[in-house]
Design a protein around this motif. Structure first.
Motif, PDB file in Angstrom:
ATOM      1  N   ASN A 166       1.580  29.545 -65.092  1.00 30.07           N
ATOM      2  CA  ASN A 166       3.022  29.328 -65.170  1.00 30.07           C
ATOM      3  C   ASN A 166       3.491  28.512 -63.966  1.00 30.07           C
ATOM      4  O   ASN A 166       3.859  29.055 -62.926  1.00 30.07           O
ATOM      5  N   LEU A 167       3.485  27.188 -64.102  1.00 25.16           N
ATOM      6  CA  LEU A 167       3.813  26.269 -63.005  1.00 25.16           C
ATOM      7  C   LEU A 167       5.198  25.656 -63.221  1.00 25.16           C
ATOM      8  O   LEU A 167       5.508  25.165 -64.299  1.00 25.16           O
ATOM      9  N   TRP A 168       6.017  25.699 -62.147  1.00 27.79           N
ATOM     10  CA  TRP A 168       7.342  25.087 -62.171  1.00 27.79           C
ATOM     11  C   TRP A 168       7.427  24.051 -61.060  1.00 27.79           C
ATOM     12  O   TRP A 168       7.017  24.315 -59.928  1.00 27.79           O
ATOM     13  N   LEU A 169       7.961  22.885 -61.387  1.00 29.69           N
ATOM     14  CA  LEU A 169       8.134  21.798 -60.418  1.00 29.69           C
ATOM     15  C   LEU A 169       9.628  21.539 -60.248  1.00 29.69           C
ATOM     16  O   LEU A 169      10.314  21.179 -61.195  1.00 29.69           O
ATOM     17  N   VAL A 170      10.108  21.747 -59.013  1.00 34.42           N
ATOM     18  CA  VAL A 170      11.531  21.559 -58.729  1.00 34.42           C
ATOM     19  C   VAL A 170      11.747  20.180 -58.112  1.00 34.42           C
ATOM     20  O   VAL A 170      11.241  19.883 -57.028  1.00 34.42           O
ATOM     21  N   ASN A 171      12.455  19.339 -58.842  1.00 36.63           N
ATOM     22  CA  ASN A 171      12.809  18.001 -58.373  1.00 36.63           C
ATOM     23  C   ASN A 171      11.626  17.295 -57.703  1.00 36.63           C
ATOM     24  O   ASN A 171      11.723  16.849 -56.546  1.00 36.63           O
ATOM     25  N   PRO A 172      10.487  17.161 -58.399  1.00 33.81           N
ATOM     26  CA  PRO A 172       9.340  16.488 -57.767  1.00 33.81           C
ATOM     27  C   PRO A 172       9.686  15.038 -57.445  1.00 33.81           C
ATOM     28  O   PRO A 172      10.363  14.364 -58.223  1.00 33.81           O
ATOM     29  N   LEU A 173       9.227  14.572 -56.283  1.00 31.77           N
ATOM     30  CA  LEU A 173       9.545  13.206 -55.883  1.00 31.77           C
ATOM     31  C   LEU A 173       8.810  12.189 -56.745  1.00 31.77           C
ATOM     32  O   LEU A 173       9.227  11.035 -56.841  1.00 31.77           O
ATOM     33  N   VAL A 174       7.707  12.634 -57.341  1.00 27.62           N
ATOM     34  CA  VAL A 174       6.982  11.817 -58.324  1.00 27.62           C
ATOM     35  C   VAL A 174       6.588  12.743 -59.474  1.00 27.62           C
ATOM     36  O   VAL A 174       6.363  13.927 -59.277  1.00 27.62           O
ATOM     37  N   LYS A 175       6.510  12.190 -60.664  1.00 26.44           N
ATOM     38  CA  LYS A 175       6.142  12.983 -61.827  1.00 26.44           C
ATOM     39  C   LYS A 175       4.615  13.065 -61.932  1.00 26.44           C
ATOM     40  O   LYS A 175       3.901  12.174 -61.463  1.00 26.44           O
ATOM     41  N   PRO A 176       4.097  14.133 -62.547  1.00 24.71           N
ATOM     42  CA  PRO A 176       2.644  14.250 -62.734  1.00 24.71           C
ATOM     43  C   PRO A 176       2.082  13.024 -63.447  1.00 24.71           C
ATOM     44  O   PRO A 176       2.688  12.512 -64.389  1.00 24.71           O
ATOM     45  N   ASP A 177       0.940  12.533 -62.961  1.00 30.88           N
ATOM     46  CA  ASP A 177       0.343  11.332 -63.545  1.00 30.88           C
ATOM     47  C   ASP A 177      -1.159  11.537 -63.728  1.00 30.88           C
ATOM     48  O   ASP A 177      -1.664  12.666 -63.686  1.00 30.88           O
ATOM     49  N   SER A 178      -1.889  10.431 -63.901  1.00 33.67           N
ATOM     50  CA  SER A 178      -3.332  10.515 -64.149  1.00 33.67           C
ATOM     51  C   SER A 178      -4.073  11.126 -62.964  1.00 33.67           C
ATOM     52  O   SER A 178      -5.092  11.804 -63.130  1.00 33.67           O
ATOM     53  N   ASP A 185       1.054  36.137 -66.772  1.00 28.83           N
ATOM     54  CA  ASP A 185       1.940  35.112 -67.330  1.00 28.83           C
ATOM     55  C   ASP A 185       3.337  35.208 -66.747  1.00 28.83           C
ATOM     56  O   ASP A 185       4.110  34.253 -66.809  1.00 28.83           O
ATOM     57  N   ASN A 186       3.687  36.367 -66.205  1.00 29.74           N
ATOM     58  CA  ASN A 186       5.016  36.571 -65.636  1.00 29.74           C
ATOM     59  C   ASN A 186       5.120  36.107 -64.187  1.00 29.74           C
ATOM     60  O   ASN A 186       6.183  36.236 -63.579  1.00 29.74           O
ATOM     61  N   VAL A 187       4.030  35.592 -63.633  1.00 25.20           N
ATOM     62  CA  VAL A 187       4.039  35.117 -62.241  1.00 25.20           C
ATOM     63  C   VAL A 187       4.211  33.597 -62.240  1.00 25.20           C
ATOM     64  O   VAL A 187       3.337  32.868 -62.708  1.00 25.20           O
ATOM     65  N   ARG A 188       5.325  33.136 -61.714  1.00 26.03           N
ATOM     66  CA  ARG A 188       5.593  31.704 -61.632  1.00 26.03           C
ATOM     67  C   ARG A 188       5.167  31.174 -60.263  1.00 26.03           C
ATOM     68  O   ARG A 188       5.487  31.765 -59.241  1.00 26.03           O
ATOM     69  N   ILE A 189       4.460  30.071 -60.272  1.00 27.62           N
ATOM     70  CA  ILE A 189       4.214  29.325 -59.038  1.00 27.62           C
ATOM     71  C   ILE A 189       5.208  28.168 -59.029  1.00 27.62           C
ATOM     72  O   ILE A 189       5.207  27.332 -59.938  1.00 27.62           O
ATOM     73  N   VAL A 190       6.072  28.137 -58.020  1.00 28.91           N
ATOM     74  CA  VAL A 190       7.154  27.157 -57.971  1.00 28.91           C
ATOM     75  C   VAL A 190       6.917  26.211 -56.796  1.00 28.91           C
ATOM     76  O   VAL A 190       6.806  26.649 -55.642  1.00 28.91           O
ATOM     77  N   LEU A 191       6.834  24.919 -57.087  1.00 35.12           N
ATOM     78  CA  LEU A 191       6.656  23.892 -56.053  1.00 35.12           C
ATOM     79  C   LEU A 191       7.959  23.113 -55.914  1.00 35.12           C
ATOM     80  O   LEU A 191       8.480  22.595 -56.897  1.00 35.12           O
ATOM     81  N   VAL A 192       8.459  23.031 -54.687  1.00 36.90           N
ATOM     82  CA  VAL A 192       9.744  22.366 -54.449  1.00 36.90           C
ATOM     83  C   VAL A 192       9.518  20.967 -53.872  1.00 36.90           C
ATOM     84  O   VAL A 192       8.880  20.804 -52.832  1.00 36.90           O
ATOM     85  N   GLU A 193      10.021  19.973 -54.584  1.00 40.19           N
ATOM     86  CA  GLU A 193      10.020  18.570 -54.148  1.00 40.19           C
ATOM     87  C   GLU A 193       8.653  18.117 -53.643  1.00 40.19           C
ATOM     88  O   GLU A 193       8.533  17.536 -52.559  1.00 40.19           O
TER      89      GLU A 193
END
Length: 243
Positions: free
Chosen positions: A32-44, A3-11
């Motif tokens: 533990n997923l982090w999205l940094v300034n995604p160009l589009v938000k998660p959708d269907s 749980d302490n391991v973050r996967i970080v996706l940038v833009e």
């Protein structure tokens, strides 16, 4: 620990990649997923490609900056497939897994993935303690985002499973400073060097980049960083007294 391991996706620019990454993470026990300034938000489409890992997408933390995603972490590993003008301490995927699990016992760890087409910028990579490169076939090294996440998530899981099987005495805990503390130190260092005239604000060159690399290689512990901050404060005091 996982749980302490973050996967970080940038833009990230494709929601389908977010879903595929979530699936790759959950199969290895990471959530533990982090999205940094995604160009589009998660959708269907992200939910569909998550294929049962929609909870990872639903719980993903969306932030504006990489600094926000790294806040509170003691270790940051950035993925980089190309050589840089300023070489950085490197890990292979297996070493990345081992280092991540070792440090995730005590504080959050971030593994950072860049944009689909251009990866991470030099400035973003300089925020990392290590870079990791996947040794793919040099004649065809094209890995999509989810594939890269899957490989590193697998290595994290293998390292975690190995740690569960070992019955070894607890090693002495080394306390490393959090990313936030390191950034404050770098800011303090740059300010002192400007005040003493060692670097010029308008022409800093690569001095700070090289100093970041030097301290990254040295990996000062928390107490050592406090000593360095004290030295900088002493220099500031001496300069004020000499005026």
């Amino acid at each position: 620990m996982l749980d302490n391991v973050r996967i970080v996706l940038v833009e990230t620019s494709h929601t389908g990649n977010m879903g595929s990454v979530a699936r790759a993470m959950k199969t290895m026990g990471l959530t533990n997923l982090w999205l940094v300034n995604p160009l589009v938000k998660p959708d269907s489409q992200a939910i569909a490609l998550a294929a049962g890992a929609s909870d990872v997408i639903g719980d993903a933390k969306i932030v504006d900056t990489l600094d926000e995603a790294l806040a509170g972490c003691s270790l940051v590993v950035g993925t980089s497939a190309r050589s840089r003008t300023l070489p950085w301490p490197m890990l292979n995927p297996r070493e990345c897994g081992l280092q991540s699990i070792t440090e995730a016992k005590d504080a959050p760890v971030a593994i950072v993935f860049g944009r689909e087409r251009v990866g991470l910028t030099n400035d973003e990579l300089q925020k990392c303690h290590y870079h990791v490169a996947i040794q793919a076939n040099p004649e065809y090294s094209s890995l999509n985002l989810a594939m890269a996440v899957q490989i590193l998530a697998y290595e994290v899981r293998i390292a975690w499973l190995d740690s569960q099987e070992k019955d070894e005495p607890e090693a002495e805990v080394v306390e490393y400073p959090l990313v936030d503390d390191l950034e404050r130190f770098y800011g303090h260092l740059e300010q002192v060097m400007q005040n003493t005239g060692f670097i010029k604000p308008n022409h800093p060159g690569q001095v700070m980049s090289r100093l970041r690399r030097m301290f990254t290689r040295a990996r000062p512990e928390s107490q050592e960083l406090n000593i360095l901050r004290g030295m900088l404060s002493s220099i500031e005091s001496d300069k004020k007294l000499s005026k």
